[in-house]
Design a protein around this motif. Structure first.
Motif, mmCIF file in Angstrom:
data_model
loop_
_atom_site.group_PDB
_atom_site.id
_atom_site.type_symbol
_atom_site.label_atom_id
_atom_site.label_comp_id
_atom_site.label_asym_id
_atom_site.label_seq_id
_atom_site.Cartn_x
_atom_site.Cartn_y
_atom_site.Cartn_z
ATOM 1 N N PRO A 125 -95.056 -43.157 -22.306
ATOM 2 C CA PRO A 125 -94.610 -43.339 -20.978
ATOM 3 C C PRO A 125 -94.770 -42.324 -19.973
ATOM 4 N N TYR A 126 -95.100 -42.744 -18.655
ATOM 5 C CA TYR A 126 -95.095 -41.642 -17.715
ATOM 6 C C TYR A 126 -93.680 -41.278 -17.320
ATOM 7 N N LEU A 127 -93.627 -39.823 -17.096
ATOM 8 C CA LEU A 127 -92.247 -39.399 -16.415
ATOM 9 C C LEU A 127 -92.869 -38.827 -14.941
ATOM 10 N N PHE A 128 -92.628 -39.490 -13.985
ATOM 11 C CA PHE A 128 -92.847 -38.844 -12.713
ATOM 12 C C PHE A 128 -91.921 -37.836 -12.213
ATOM 13 N N CYS A 129 -92.385 -36.611 -11.495
ATOM 14 C CA CYS A 129 -91.276 -35.736 -11.271
ATOM 15 C C CYS A 129 -91.959 -34.616 -10.397
ATOM 16 N N ARG B 242 -96.084 -32.552 -5.724
ATOM 17 C CA ARG B 242 -95.373 -32.313 -4.478
ATOM 18 C C ARG B 242 -94.482 -33.481 -4.209
ATOM 19 N N LEU B 243 -93.282 -33.468 -3.378
ATOM 20 C CA LEU B 243 -92.737 -34.727 -3.084
ATOM 21 C C LEU B 243 -92.602 -34.950 -1.375
ATOM 22 N N GLY B 244 -93.173 -33.969 -0.701
ATOM 23 C CA GLY B 244 -93.278 -34.141 0.599
ATOM 24 C C GLY B 244 -93.924 -35.297 1.224
ATOM 25 N N PRO B 245 -93.572 -35.913 2.588
ATOM 26 C CA PRO B 245 -94.085 -36.904 2.856
ATOM 27 C C PRO B 245 -95.602 -37.045 3.127
ATOM 28 N N ASP B 246 -96.277 -35.639 3.037
ATOM 29 C CA ASP B 246 -97.541 -35.547 3.426
ATOM 30 C C ASP B 246 -98.266 -35.131 1.820
ATOM 31 N N SER B 247 -97.642 -35.278 0.794
ATOM 32 C CA SER B 247 -97.699 -35.058 -0.787
ATOM 33 C C SER B 247 -99.076 -35.841 -0.977
ATOM 34 N N ILE B 248 -100.278 -35.360 -1.486
ATOM 35 C CA ILE B 248 -101.197 -36.182 -1.960
ATOM 36 C C ILE B 248 -101.365 -36.595 -3.301
ATOM 37 N N GLY B 249 -100.352 -35.872 -4.218
ATOM 38 C CA GLY B 249 -100.421 -35.845 -5.602
ATOM 39 C C GLY B 249 -99.367 -37.208 -5.917
ATOM 40 N N PRO C 259 -89.411 -42.651 -0.249
ATOM 41 C CA PRO C 259 -88.660 -41.309 0.169
ATOM 42 C C PRO C 259 -87.251 -41.217 -0.602
ATOM 43 N N GLU C 260 -86.571 -42.172 -0.746
ATOM 44 C CA GLU C 260 -85.224 -42.127 -1.486
ATOM 45 C C GLU C 260 -85.672 -41.527 -2.756
ATOM 46 N N LEU C 261 -86.759 -42.257 -3.582
ATOM 47 C CA LEU C 261 -86.816 -41.796 -4.915
ATOM 48 C C LEU C 261 -87.314 -40.253 -4.940
ATOM 49 N N ARG C 262 -87.983 -39.901 -3.669
ATOM 50 C CA ARG C 262 -88.586 -38.520 -3.825
ATOM 51 C C ARG C 262 -87.310 -37.457 -3.459
ATOM 52 N N MET C 263 -86.424 -38.104 -2.590
ATOM 53 C CA MET C 263 -85.341 -37.167 -2.432
ATOM 54 C C MET C 263 -84.562 -36.892 -3.907
ATOM 55 N N LEU C 264 -84.488 -37.944 -4.468
ATOM 56 C CA LEU C 264 -83.463 -37.799 -5.824
ATOM 57 C C LEU C 264 -84.549 -36.840 -6.792
ATOM 58 N N LEU C 265 -85.774 -36.966 -6.604
ATOM 59 C CA LEU C 265 -86.554 -36.122 -7.677
ATOM 60 C C LEU C 265 -86.452 -34.886 -7.413
ATOM 61 N N SER C 266 -85.922 -34.329 -6.062
ATOM 62 C CA SER C 266 -86.178 -33.040 -5.680
ATOM 63 C C SER C 266 -85.160 -32.270 -6.351
ATOM 64 N N GLU C 267 -84.112 -32.877 -6.982
ATOM 65 C CA GLU C 267 -83.180 -32.256 -7.956
ATOM 66 C C GLU C 267 -83.764 -31.926 -9.210
ATOM 67 N N THR C 268 -83.961 -30.558 -9.706
ATOM 68 C CA THR C 268 -84.850 -30.291 -10.986
ATOM 69 C C THR C 268 -83.888 -31.153 -12.087
ATOM 70 N N SER C 269 -85.037 -31.494 -12.979
ATOM 71 C CA SER C 269 -84.859 -31.930 -14.273
ATOM 72 C C SER C 269 -84.602 -33.477 -14.052
ATOM 73 N N SER C 270 -84.859 -34.251 -12.900
ATOM 74 C CA SER C 270 -84.839 -35.507 -12.914
ATOM 75 C C SER C 270 -86.271 -36.134 -12.816
ATOM 76 N N ALA C 271 -86.235 -37.557 -13.240
ATOM 77 C CA ALA C 271 -87.617 -38.092 -13.314
ATOM 78 C C ALA C 271 -87.403 -39.587 -12.953
ATOM 79 N N VAL C 272 -88.547 -40.207 -12.759
ATOM 80 C CA VAL C 272 -88.771 -41.541 -12.433
ATOM 81 C C VAL C 272 -89.531 -42.164 -13.541
ATOM 82 N N ILE C 273 -89.083 -43.604 -14.011
ATOM 83 C CA ILE C 273 -89.875 -43.875 -15.061
ATOM 84 C C ILE C 273 -90.333 -45.761 -14.586
#
Lengths: 371, 254
Positions: free
Chosen positions: A179-183, A112-119, A126-140
């Motif tokens: 490599p890790y793909l965070f999404c 989950r990407l919300g501010p209270d996400s524990i995972g 917060p910026e990256l989380r915003m970008l990740l809310s779009e499906t098929s996007s990932a952070v490396i």
């Protein structure tokens, strides 16, 4: 001061090789294990960097990167007063098809990407989380571009024939395997296709972090056969899995055994020759009727003090090398249990060397003093 | 004879002592049917040329070397009928030794060399060991050098520490092998006076092996060993000169 300690200090030049050999053994064991722990701590990054206190897994799960699906509905089992919040967590390996050709195994981590996400890992702003809310996007990690065959943020590739886009980077999260793909959870579901209503782990956050071990103990007794861990335990469990699975543990064991052997041989020989040098003095004691075990105790206590002196040399050196290592980018982890382990095993080695050196006392023969 | 005219009771009696080395053609006898008695409160000097068997006799009498034949009766106990452990305990309780070399632990102070014997041997308390060591060091004239290690001591001082080590247990017997050999005469004289005092003041039985004839005036009795045969007195009696096969003069009593 004991006679053994007086002798050790007075004849320190004689005993120095043994002290250095013990220090070398201790150093080798601590640094080898520390380096390996540093290396394998990478395998538990997703656990260590999360905010969860409790992880519930499938009973057969060996490591965080090798999760097995469990029903998301199991969250209800975590509905206990101490737990404030639960959420599902999905992860698994997938093939990344590079735009440049070829594939790379990647580890998809969906939370989950919300501010209270524990995972979600802490590095996700917060910026990256915003970008990740779009499906098929990932952070490396910023160091993984070459491995993934892409050049910059915004580049795309394919997983399972579906397009994936890199929307940002984090640092210090390079992995040991793929490599890790965070999404997001949705993205992870899209690329990993878990059965409907299933996730890989269920995470829990306690009101008070101190309650986690107690809650875990209670969950272990649950009739549903849950497999719960505290974050620290799961992190350790994952590292140990890699340590044993990769056989690196065996290599480490051999290297440490070699260090111990060198230490034991030098210590034993030094004590042996020191005892032989004092054979006449011991022979006088024997003539006077002093029992042999008193002399044996003297040699064994010398071995003990050689061990202590060696460890005293080793500890600051270990921290010095670990510091230098960190400066040049080698992560050496030195938890207190590792230092206790390394010092105990070297001390035992020194004492055993002392026992082995006792054979010199067989040469003590008072009658040889009468010529 | 004692001062009151009564005969002395020997503290050690030995008879029929034989000891050889080698076998067949190379067999040599270090002791040939040696018998003797030695007495408490006396210092006896055992002389003889090199290779005459003096050290062998000392080793046999002190329980360090098993004789081929013969008996050593000491304080009414048969030394060579004991097992190794009993003999070790007997040595611990009754015997003190002074060897040719000083054989002191280089790392330990004069005080520690002495205390070690008490702590390890008799199991006496640290306080008692310290007090007794102080007494002995004072008696040896070493109290001001108690804190020094062997390398900081002269030869004579080292030998005094070695004597202290032999006397600290207050043994009934002291066996000394060439205790003055490495010392100049002044120091040697002092050492022999210390041993004489131990015999006369404490009633110890002291047997000294030495070459140096200057010691003779300081001892109560002189024994002479040659070719494994023991004679009473400074010189081998002329009438007994008869080659290596001469019979033993047998039992030598005071």
């Amino acid at each position: 001061m004991s006679y053994a300690l007086s002798t050790l200090w007075f004849e320190r030049q004689r005993y120095l090789p043994a002290v250095l050999a013990v220090a070398f053994s201790c150093l080798l064991i601590a640094l080898q294990c520390g380096l390996l722990l540093g290396l394998f701590s990478i395998t538990s990054i997703p656990i260590d960097e999360s905010s969860a206190d409790i992880w519930v897994a499938h009973p057969d799960v060996p490591s965080v990167d090798l999760g097995i699906p469990i029903p998301e509905a199991w969250q209800s089992y975590l509905a206990v007063p101490e737990i404030a919040h639960t959420e599902p967590y999905i992860e698994g390996f997938a093939y990344w098809k590079k735009p440049t050709g070829g594939t790379e195994l990647v580890l998809i981590i969906g939370a989950r990407l919300g501010p209270d996400s524990i995972g979600a890992i802490r590095q996700l702003t917060p910026e990256l989380r915003m970008l990740l809310s779009e499906t098929s996007s990932a952070v490396i990690d910023e160091g993984e571009f070459t491995r993934l065959g892409i050049e910059k943020v915004g580049d795309t590739a394919e997983i399972l024939g579906k397009r994936v886009r890199i929307v940002g980077t984090v640092s210090g999260l390079r992995s040991l395997a793929g490599p890790y793909l965070f999404c997001s959870l949705d993205t992870a579901r899209k690329f990993l296709n878990p059965p409907p209503g299933q996730c890989t782990f269920i995470l829990g956050k306690c009101h008070d972090k101190e309650d986690a071990p107690k809650v875990v103990e209670r969950l272990k007794a649950h009739p549903r056969k849950l497999y719960p861990f505290t974050t620290q335990d799961f992190s350790f469990h994952s590292q140990m899995h890699w340590l044993t699975k990769t056989k690196a543990g065996i290599a480490l064991g051999l290297a440490a055994a070699l260090g111990l052997l060198v230490g034991a041989v030098v210590t034993s020989q030094t004590l042996y020759s020191a005892t032989v040098a004092s054979l006449k003095e011991y022979a006088v004691l024997r003539a006077l009727g002093i029992p042999r075990w008193r002399m044996a105790m003297m040699v064994v206590s010398q071995a003990f003090w050689v061990g202590i002196a060696g460890i005293a040399f080793a500890i600051p050196t270990i921290f010095g090398i670990a510091f230098v290592g960190a400066e040049v980018g080698a992560k050496i982890m030195l938890p207190y249990w590792l230092l206790i382990f390394a010092t105990s095993i070297t001390l035992v080695m020194a004492m055993l060397s002392g026992l082995f050196a006792l054979r010199s006392l067989r040469m003590v023969e008072p009658v040889t003093l009468l010529r | 004879m004692r001062a009151d005219g009564l005969p002395l009771t020997p503290s050690m009696k030995a008879w029929g002592l034989t000891r050889s080395y080698g076998s067949g053609d190379t067999k040599t006898y270090a002791l040939r049917n040696v018998s003797l008695e030695i007495y408490p409160g006396q210092i006896a000097l055992l002389m003889g040329p090199s290779g005459s068997g003096k050290s062998t006799l000392l080793a046999v009498l002190s329980g360090l070397l098993h004789p081929d034949a013969g008996t050593v009766l000491t304080l009414d106990k048969d030394l060579w009928a004991m097992n190794e452990r009993q003999r070790e305990a007997f040595r611990l309780e009754h015997f003190g030794f002074i060897f040719q070399g000083y054989n002191l632990f280089p790392a330990l102070t004069a005080r520690e060399q002495l205390e070690m014997i008490l702590k390890w041997g008799t199991g006496c308390s640290a306080r008692d060991a310290t007090a007794r060591t102080s007494d002995v060091l004072t008696m040896l004239g070493m109290s001001k050098k108690a804190h020094l290690r062997p390398m900081q001591l002269s030869g004579g001082e080292k030998q005094r520490v070695a004597i202290g080590r032999a006397l600290i247990k207050q043994p009934n017997f002291v066996f000394a092998d060439e205790p003055t050999a490495a010392l100049d005469w002044k120091q040697g004289q002092h050492v022999i006076e210390l041993l004489r005092a131990a015999a006369h003041d404490q009633g110890s039985t002291i047997l000294v092996v030495a070459h140096d004839a200057r010691i003779i005036p300081f001892v109560d009795r002189v024994l002479h060993l040659e070719d494994g045969i023991l004679y009473e007195g400074e010189e081998r009696p002329m009438e007994l000169y008869g080659g290596p096969t001469a019979p033993s003069p047998g039992y030598i009593a005071q």
